[in-house]
Design an enzyme around this catalytic site. Structure first.
Site, mmCIF file in Angstrom:
data_model
loop_
_atom_site.group_PDB
_atom_site.id
_atom_site.type_symbol
_atom_site.label_atom_id
_atom_site.label_comp_id
_atom_site.label_asym_id
_atom_site.label_seq_id
_atom_site.Cartn_x
_atom_site.Cartn_y
_atom_site.Cartn_z
ATOM 1 N N GLU A 1 -1.709 -9.033 3.214
ATOM 2 C CA GLU A 1 -1.531 -9.644 4.548
ATOM 3 C C GLU A 1 -2.866 -10.013 5.190
ATOM 4 O O GLU A 1 -2.940 -10.917 6.016
ATOM 5 C CB GLU A 1 -0.740 -8.707 5.472
ATOM 6 C CG GLU A 1 -1.435 -7.408 5.888
ATOM 7 C CD GLU A 1 -1.199 -6.250 4.923
ATOM 8 O OE1 GLU A 1 -0.893 -6.517 3.735
ATOM 9 O OE2 GLU A 1 -1.332 -5.076 5.341
ATOM 10 N N CYS B 1 0.827 -1.205 0.000
ATOM 11 C CA CYS B 1 0.000 0.000 0.000
ATOM 12 C C CYS B 1 0.873 1.271 0.000
ATOM 13 O O CYS B 1 1.390 1.661 -1.031
ATOM 14 C CB CYS B 1 -0.969 -0.044 1.170
ATOM 15 S SG CYS B 1 -2.413 0.994 0.863
ATOM 16 N N HIS C 1 -3.505 -4.844 0.340
ATOM 17 C CA HIS C 1 -2.989 -5.372 1.612
ATOM 18 C C HIS C 1 -3.142 -6.893 1.615
ATOM 19 O O HIS C 1 -4.067 -7.421 2.260
ATOM 20 C CB HIS C 1 -3.795 -4.799 2.783
ATOM 21 C CG HIS C 1 -3.487 -3.373 3.090
ATOM 22 N ND1 HIS C 1 -2.400 -2.986 3.822
ATOM 23 C CD2 HIS C 1 -4.140 -2.233 2.751
ATOM 24 C CE1 HIS C 1 -2.389 -1.670 3.949
ATOM 25 N NE2 HIS C 1 -3.433 -1.193 3.297
HETATM 26 N N1 GLN Z 1 -1.654 6.918 2.840
HETATM 27 C C1 GLN Z 1 -1.822 6.164 1.634
HETATM 28 C C2 GLN Z 1 -3.176 6.384 1.011
HETATM 29 O O1 GLN Z 1 -4.079 6.855 1.644
HETATM 30 C C3 GLN Z 1 -1.612 4.681 1.888
HETATM 31 C C4 GLN Z 1 -2.598 4.086 2.822
HETATM 32 C C5 GLN Z 1 -2.165 2.759 3.361
HETATM 33 O O2 GLN Z 1 -1.001 2.419 3.322
HETATM 34 N N2 GLN Z 1 -3.079 1.987 3.898
HETATM 35 O O3 GLN Z 1 -3.377 6.090 -0.135
#
Ligand code: GLN
Length: 568
Positions: free
Chosen positions: A547, A417, A545
Site C-alpha cells: 500500500e 504483513c 506493505h
Molecule cells: N506484528 C507483526 C510483526 O512484527 C506484523 C507487523 C505488521 O503488520 N506491520 O512481524
C-alpha cells in the site's frame, strides 16, 4: 576540507553569534525555499495544500523536494500509536515517518528518504551528540543560534544533496505552539540569510463559519496572522481554508490586515476529493504567484504543465465518474480512526478508480469476533476482505476467523504483513492439522510456531528493531502474484515487521497446497503466498506493505488484482 580546517571553521562559528552552519558547496540562491505553516488550527489540510502546490510546480518541470518538520520529541514515528497519530508511513530507506510523507510521495509520484523528514527529537539528538563530542568548543548550547542553526542546516543539506530547484518545508502544528516556536524562528533567520527573493512564506489559515451565524468570520485568521507578524515573519501568500468558497469581503479583510496584496490571498474550500485541490489552486494561479516571488516564473515549462494537468484532470474525472460500486472490508483493531489505515484506503481508491469502480470501506472491529459465525455475520454483503498490518494479540483470533471464512466461501482476500502471518496460521491450523499453530508474538510457548523470530534476528529494544524499508522479492513464475506484477522476477516492496514464516514449516504448508509465490532472493524468507486459482478466485497475502507504493494512475498490483477479482 582537511579535518583541521573543518575544526577551525567550526571553532570560528562557535564563537560567533551567528552560528549558521552551511553544508559544503552550498550557494545562496541556487535553491529556493517555500515554507508552509498553518495557523488557527491543525488538521485543515496543510499537507494537501503543500503537496498540491508542489505537484503544480513539478508539472512545470522544476525539481522540488518536500520536507516535513514535526515538533514532537520522538526520534521517528515508529513508536507512535496509529490510533492517536494516524498510520506510520515507511519509506524505501526504512524511515518510519508521518503519514504526510505518504501524501507527498503519492501526489508527487516520487520516492522520499530520511532527509525529507525531521522531528524535534532528531534535531535535539544531533545537537546533544555534538555537544558530547565537544563540537561547540566551550560555548553554552542555545536554542538560538544552535537549535535554529541545526534546522537551517537540515534544509540546506537537503538542498545540496537533492540538487533541487526548490525545497518545500511543511511545518507541523500551528504557529503559536510551544513545540514549533524555534522552528518558526529558524525560518525567520532563513529568510534573513537567504534573502527575500529566495524564500516564499505561505500561511495556511482557516476561515470559520459558525452555524448559528451562517457567515464567514475572519477574526481567528487575523489573530493567527498577528502572531506570525509578531514573530517577525511577513507572509507572502495566505491560503484561506474554509468550508464554503471564501467571500471577496473576507479576502479583502485578510489582505488589509496582513499587508498581503489581494491577489495573493487564496481561497481553498472543501472539495469532493483531494485530487481536485491542484486544479482549484491552478485556477487561482497559486503556482505562478509563488514562482514569480521566487523569480523562477520565466523558467516554467508551460506546455509540460498543460500536458501533465490534462492527464491529471482525466484521472480526477475517472475517479468522480466511477460507476461500479463495491464494498471492501478492512478487519483490524485501529478501526476507530480512518487515518490509521490511510495508505490502504488510498491504495483501494487508486485500484478501484483504475477499474472504474468506487469502493466503500467497511471497518470490522475484530476484538468482537470470536467464531466463524461472528465472522460470517461481519462479512455479510462484503465483496472483498483486507487484513492489514498489526501488532499484538488483541483482535488477532477474530482476524483469523475472518480469513478462514473468506477462504472457505471464496471471498477475495488480501493479507498485508500481519494479515499474511495470520493467513499462514489459519492455513496451518485448518489444512495442516496443526490445531495449535500460532505466532510466537501471540503465544510465545505455542507448540507450532509457524510464525516466529528467526534466530539470526537479534531484537531487544522496541524502537528501531524491525525489518524496515524496501527489500527485493523473487517471484515464482506462473503464479497469480507474478502475473499481477507484470511477470517481473524480482520486485521491491516496503517492510515493517519483526516476525517471519518459520522455515521449518514451509514444506508442510506447501505440501497441503499453499503456494509461496515470492520469497527473499536467497529463498529463506517467505514474502508472498496464494492459493491456486481453481480453489479460490483471489487469495493472496504478502509479508510486505504494498500500500505504501500505490499511486494515483499507478495502483499497487495486488490491490488492483483484488478489485479486478471482485468485479469479475
Ligand atoms: N506484528 C507483526 C510483526 O512484527 C506484523 C507487523 C505488521 O503488520 N506491520 O512481524
Amino acid at each position: 576540507m582537511k579535518s583541521h580546517q573543518l575544526i577551525s571553521r567550526i571553532a570560528k562559528q562557535a564563537t560567533e553569534e551567528f552560528y549558521s552552519p552551511f553544508p559544503p558547496n552550498y550557494k545562496i540562491g541556487r535553491t529556493k525555499y517555500i515554507i508552509v505553516a498553518g495557523s488557527v488550527m491543525s488538521g485543515v489540510g496543510k499537507g494537501i495544500f503543500a503537496s498540491s502546490l508542489a505537484k503544480l510546480i513539478k508539472y512545470y518541470g522544476f525539481k522540488i523536494e518536500p520536507i516535513k518538520i514535526d515538533g514532537y520529541l520522538n526520534q521517528d514515528a515508529g513508536t507512535l500509536n496509529p490510533f492517536r497519530h494516524g498510520e506510520v508511513f515507511v519509506l524505501d530507506d526504512g524511515t518510519e515517518c508521518d503519514m504526510d510523507l505518504g501524501s507527498y510521495e503519492r501526489f508527487l509520484n516520487t520516492t522520499l528518504t530520511k532527509d525529507n523528514y525531521l522531528t524535534a527529537g532528531m534535531i535535539f539528538k544531533r545537537i546533544l551528540e555534538k555537544e558530547r563530542k565537544g563540537h561547540y568548543l566551550g560555548r553554552d548550547v542555545q536554542f538560538i543560534p544552535h537549535v535554529t542553526g541545526e534546522i537551517k542546516f537540515s534544509l540546506r543539506n537537503l538542498a545540496v544533496k537533492s540538487k533541487a530547484d526548490i525545497v518545500l518545508l511543511e511545518v507541523g502544528g500551528t504557529v503559536g505552539d510551544y513545540e514549533n516556536a524555534y522552528i518558526i524562528e529558524a525560518i525567520r533567520e532563513l529568510i534573513y540569510e537567504e534573502g527575500k527573493q529566495n524564500v516564499c512564506f505561505i500561511n495556511v489559515s482557516y476561515i470559520l463559519e459558525p452555524q448559528n451565524l451562517g457567515e464567514q468570520k475572519s477574526k481567528p485568521a487575523q489573530l493567527g496572522l498577528n502572531r506570525l507578524l509578531a514573530l517577525g515573519i511577513q507572509p507572502d501568500i495566505i491560503v484561506c481554508r474554509a468550508h464554503k468558497p471564501v467571500t471577496q469581503r473576507i479576502k479583502e479583510k485578510i489582505s488589509v490586515y496582513s499587508n498581503v496584496p489581494l491577489r495573493y490571498v487564496i481561497g481553498l474550500h472543501d472539495i469532493a476529493t483531494v485530487y481536485e485541490a491542484p486544479l482549484l489552486l491552478k485556477k487561482q494561479h497559486v503556482d505562478d504567484l509563488v514562482l514569480e516571488k521566487l523569480n523562477l516564473l520565466r523558467k516554467a515549462k508551460r506546455l509540460k504543465q498543460a500536458t501533465n494537468l490534462k492527464k491529471w484532470r482525466r484521472f480526477v474525472k475517472q475517479y468522480l465518474n466511477a460507476n461500479k460500486r463495491i464494498t471492501v472490508a478492512i478487519a483490524g483493531k485501529y478501526t476507530g480512526l480512518r487515518d490509521s489505515y490511510a495508505s490502504i484506503l488510498k491504495a483501494i481508491e487508486h485500484a478501484a478508480t483504475a477499474c472504474n469502480a468506487r469502493a466503500s470501506v467497511k471497518f470490522i472491529e475484530t476484538t468482537n469476533i470470536h467464531s466463524i459465525k461472528d465472522a460470517a455475520n461481519a462479512l455479510k454483503n462484503v465483496d472483498a476482505l483486507i487484513i492489514p498490518g498489526g501488532f499484538g494479540k488483541r483482535g488477532a483470533e477474530g482476524k483469523i476467523a475472518c480469513i478462514s471464512y473468506a477462504r472457505r466461501t471464496k471471498i477475495p482476500f488480501l493479507g498485508l504483513c500481519f494479515g499474511f502471518q495470520l493467513a499462514v496460521i489459519e492455513f496451518a491450523r485448518n489444512k495442516c492439522h496443526l490445531k495449535k499453530a500460532n505466532s510466537t508474538e501471540l503465544d510465545p510457548k505455542t507448540k507450532h510456531p509457524v510464525i516466529c523470530i528467526l534466530p539470526e534476528q537479534n531484537l531487544e529494544k522496541l524502537g528501531g528493531t524491525m525489518r524496515l524499508g524496501s527489500y527485493p522479492a523473487k517471484l515464482k513464475p506462473d503464479t497469480l502474484v507474478w502475473r499481477l506484477y507484470k511477470k517481473q522476477t524480482i520486485i521491491h516492496e516496503r517492510h515493517r515487521h519483526r516476525y517471519e514464516v518459520n522455515p521449518e514449516y514451509v514444506q508442510l504448508l506447501e505440501n497441503r497446497g499453499l503456494i509461496f509465490s515470492g520469497t527473499s532472493p536467497d529463498s529463506l524468507l517467505m514474502e508472498f503466498l496464494e492459493l491456486p486459482q481453481k480453489e479460490h478466485p483471489f487469495f493472496i497475502a504478502t509479508q510486505s506493505h504494498p500500500e505504501f507504493k500505490s499511486r494515483p494512475m499507478q495502483p499497487a498490483p495486488l490491490f488492483f488484482g483484488l478489485i479486478k477479482a471482485v468485479l469479475e
